[in-house]
Design a protein around this motif. Structure first.
Motif, PDB file in Angstrom:
ATOM      1  N   LEU A 247     -15.958 -26.437  14.933  1.00 44.64           N
ATOM      2  CA  LEU A 247     -16.247 -25.196  14.713  1.00 44.64           C
ATOM      3  C   LEU A 247     -15.876 -24.878  13.200  1.00 44.64           C
ATOM      4  N   GLY A 248     -14.970 -25.549  12.555  1.00 39.32           N
ATOM      5  CA  GLY A 248     -14.537 -25.481  11.403  1.00 39.32           C
ATOM      6  C   GLY A 248     -13.389 -24.638  11.190  1.00 39.32           C
ATOM      7  N   TYR A 249     -12.485 -24.533  12.351  1.00 39.20           N
ATOM      8  CA  TYR A 249     -11.465 -23.720  12.295  1.00 39.20           C
ATOM      9  C   TYR A 249     -10.094 -24.752  11.661  1.00 39.20           C
ATOM     10  N   GLU A 250      -9.341 -24.470  10.889  1.00 40.87           N
ATOM     11  CA  GLU A 250      -8.059 -25.246  10.576  1.00 40.87           C
ATOM     12  C   GLU A 250      -7.133 -25.345  11.884  1.00 40.87           C
ATOM     13  N   SER A 251      -6.537 -26.773  11.885  1.00 44.16           N
ATOM     14  CA  SER A 251      -5.800 -26.832  12.967  1.00 44.16           C
ATOM     15  C   SER A 251      -4.464 -26.250  12.681  1.00 44.16           C
ATOM     16  N   LEU A 252      -3.682 -25.556  13.777  1.00 47.01           N
ATOM     17  CA  LEU A 252      -2.569 -25.219  13.816  1.00 47.01           C
ATOM     18  C   LEU A 252      -1.186 -26.212  13.643  1.00 47.01           C
ATOM     19  N   SER A 253      -1.763 -27.223  14.097  1.00 45.95           N
ATOM     20  CA  SER A 253      -0.803 -28.330  14.417  1.00 45.95           C
ATOM     21  C   SER A 253      -1.231 -29.701  13.993  1.00 45.95           C
ATOM     22  N   ALA A 254      -0.417 -30.295  13.187  1.00 46.59           N
ATOM     23  CA  ALA A 254      -0.906 -31.960  12.882  1.00 46.59           C
ATOM     24  C   ALA A 254      -1.128 -32.531  14.184  1.00 46.59           C
ATOM     25  N   GLY A 255      -2.294 -33.357  14.314  1.00 44.90           N
ATOM     26  CA  GLY A 255      -2.706 -34.253  15.364  1.00 44.90           C
ATOM     27  C   GLY A 255      -3.519 -33.291  16.415  1.00 44.90           C
ATOM     28  N   ALA A 256      -3.628 -32.074  16.282  1.00 45.15           N
ATOM     29  CA  ALA A 256      -4.401 -31.381  17.046  1.00 45.15           C
ATOM     30  C   ALA A 256      -5.938 -31.913  17.201  1.00 45.15           C
TER      31      ALA A 256
ATOM     32  N   ALA B  97      -2.090 -20.595   7.834  1.00 42.72           N
ATOM     33  CA  ALA B  97      -2.150 -19.026   7.555  1.00 42.72           C
ATOM     34  C   ALA B  97      -2.104 -18.660   8.948  1.00 42.72           C
ATOM     35  N   PRO B  98      -1.815 -17.048   9.095  1.00 49.33           N
ATOM     36  CA  PRO B  98      -1.406 -16.510  10.388  1.00 49.33           C
ATOM     37  C   PRO B  98      -2.895 -16.891  11.445  1.00 49.33           C
ATOM     38  N   ALA B  99      -2.346 -17.174  12.654  1.00 48.02           N
ATOM     39  CA  ALA B  99      -3.549 -17.587  13.556  1.00 48.02           C
ATOM     40  C   ALA B  99      -4.388 -16.403  13.926  1.00 48.02           C
ATOM     41  N   THR B 100      -5.784 -16.529  14.000  1.00 47.69           N
ATOM     42  CA  THR B 100      -6.699 -15.569  14.353  1.00 47.69           C
ATOM     43  C   THR B 100      -6.960 -15.573  15.881  1.00 47.69           C
ATOM     44  N   PHE B 101      -7.629 -14.659  16.454  1.00 50.41           N
ATOM     45  CA  PHE B 101      -8.018 -14.876  17.909  1.00 50.41           C
ATOM     46  C   PHE B 101      -9.102 -15.969  18.118  1.00 50.41           C
ATOM     47  N   GLY B 102      -9.948 -15.791  17.057  1.00 52.53           N
ATOM     48  CA  GLY B 102     -10.925 -16.829  16.989  1.00 52.53           C
ATOM     49  C   GLY B 102     -10.538 -18.296  17.053  1.00 52.53           C
ATOM     50  N   GLN B 103      -9.329 -18.422  16.125  1.00 54.09           N
ATOM     51  CA  GLN B 103      -8.819 -19.586  15.832  1.00 54.09           C
ATOM     52  C   GLN B 103      -8.025 -20.235  17.018  1.00 54.09           C
ATOM     53  N   LEU B 104      -7.537 -19.565  17.708  1.00 52.28           N
ATOM     54  CA  LEU B 104      -6.704 -19.819  18.960  1.00 52.28           C
ATOM     55  C   LEU B 104      -7.608 -20.200  19.958  1.00 52.28           C
TER      56      LEU B 104
ATOM     57  N   LEU C 147     -10.536 -24.031  23.755  1.00 48.66           N
ATOM     58  CA  LEU C 147     -11.558 -24.773  24.143  1.00 48.66           C
ATOM     59  C   LEU C 147     -11.820 -26.376  23.640  1.00 48.66           C
ATOM     60  N   LEU C 148     -10.875 -26.678  22.843  1.00 48.86           N
ATOM     61  CA  LEU C 148     -10.921 -27.821  22.093  1.00 48.86           C
ATOM     62  C   LEU C 148     -12.018 -28.093  21.052  1.00 48.86           C
ATOM     63  N   LEU C 149     -12.554 -26.989  20.684  1.00 52.21           N
ATOM     64  CA  LEU C 149     -13.499 -27.118  19.669  1.00 52.21           C
ATOM     65  C   LEU C 149     -13.244 -26.665  18.016  1.00 52.21           C
ATOM     66  N   HIS C 150     -11.831 -26.676  18.066  1.00 53.31           N
ATOM     67  CA  HIS C 150     -11.528 -26.125  16.645  1.00 53.31           C
ATOM     68  C   HIS C 150     -11.940 -26.872  15.482  1.00 53.31           C
ATOM     69  N   GLY C 151     -12.126 -28.461  15.576  1.00 54.21           N
ATOM     70  CA  GLY C 151     -12.753 -29.238  14.525  1.00 54.21           C
ATOM     71  C   GLY C 151     -14.234 -28.942  14.256  1.00 54.21           C
TER      72      GLY C 151
END
Length: 355
Positions: free
Chosen positions: A131-140, A113-120, A125-129
């Protein structure tokens, strides 16, 4: 060679797993696509073990308590973030753009889905996992885990130094790491709920650290045997409890690094030149291959025939394009960006990131 080979398998795994080109190729080569889409993913264990091997070299080359050439664990953690994050952030922005372009031309579950400011922000901060955010790239996820593992290691080594004080507790750190490996393999790695956290992966990472210390040519045979027992016994117990091919591979890689990880022999020839180049750009390829593959997928399923032969050509094109893009990203983004950030941080520039 290990890094070069593992990077190729990761690219091919994501091409097979995410599609949509592989969806059309699967009826022609079902066994190959199924293997690449499933089993090939364990190649990431190569990077985990090598990461631990190089972390031991950097932070505690002699396996002694305390941090080598670092005043504090925060200094070591900051240095690692500066190496990992800038190219990762650049690649994440490229992935967000690639997702937007792909979504305008096709519909597929591999598109985010379109990236949000919170997701970016969470990615930066390398905290996407966690914090429960969907990765924008495989392997992130791997970049975040590598940072966690390095931070955990730095804190553990610093704590060991504080505990040891002036006492020559030469086996304190190897014993701590071996205990961490055992706890990871016998508990955390059996629970997928921990897969956004460092303890889930520390078993493989710690094997790399033990391999570095065991391969020290200054150690006596008895010490080497003891270190290898610390390396092998937790894995043997873990595999007896529940067999995991990924852990078996991690042990194999650690043994290879023990045998030849400090070998200074320079291998000549065009083939080895290519292998060395692929090894140097492996982090860049790891970062950039997904948006490149996504765009090639979009082009081939939109404008090329959907016949398996044409889509197989698309997969090969995406693989080759990922390598070319990785080389370009390494030369014109990763290295210059690293020099700029290092300069702003007041550090000496580094050549590349060893992931």
């Amino acid at each position: 060679m290990l890094k070069a080979g593992a990077a190729q398998l990761i690219v091919l795994h994501h091409l097979a797993f995410y599609g949509p080109m592989s969806d059309h190729v699967q009826p022609m080569w079902p066994a190959l696509i199924d293997w690449l889409g499933d089993s090939a993913r364990i190649a990431v264990q190569v990077f985990l073990v090598i990461g631990g091997f190089l972390a031991a070299k950097s932070l505690a080359p002699g396996g002694l308590p305390g941090l080598n050439a670092c005043a504090s664990p925060l200094q070591a953690i900051q240095r690692r973030y500066i190496k990992l994050a800038p190219p990762f952030i650049a690649a994440t922005l490229i992935a967000a753009l690639a997702n937007a372009l792909a979504s305008s031309a096709m519909s597929h579950d591999s598109i985010s889905a379109p990236a949000t400011f919170g997701q970016l922000s969470a990615h930066a901060l390398l905290l996407h996992g966690v914090l429960g955010y969907e990765s924008l790239s495989a392997g992130a996820w791997y970049v975040a885990i590598d940072f966690q593992l390095y931070a955990l290691t730095a804190l553990a080594l610093w704590t060991a130094g504080r505990v040891a004080g002036q006492r020559p507790l030469a086996w304190l750190v190897p014993d701590m790491v071996a205990a961490g490996v055992a706890l990871s393999l016998l508990y955390f790695n059996l629970d997928a709920g921990w897969d956004n956290w460092a303890p889930y992966f520390f078993g493989s990472y710690g094997l790399g650290m033990l391999a570095w210390w065991a391969s020290d040519p200054r150690r006596r045979n008895g010490a080497v045997i003891a270190l290898m027992l610390l390396l092998v016994v937790p894995v043997w117990l873990a595999l007896a409890l529940e067999f995991r091919s990924r852990i078996e591979l991690a042990l194999a890689v650690a043994c290879v690094l023990f045998l030849c990880g400090r070998n200074a022999t320079v291998l000549h020839g065009r083939a080895w030149t290519a292998v060395n180049m692929l090894g140097r750009i492996s982090y860049a390829v790891f970062l950039i291959h997904f948006p490149v593959s996504l765009l090639v997928n979009t082009a081939f399923v939109t404008w090329a025939p959907l016949a398996p032969e044409w889509q197989a050509l698309g997969m090969l094109t995406a693989w080759a394009a990922s390598l070319v893009a990785g080389a370009a990203f390494h030369r014109w983004v990763e290295l210059p960006l690293g020099r700029v950030v290092q300069s702003l941080a007041g550090k000496a520039p580094v050549r590349s990131v060893s992931v």
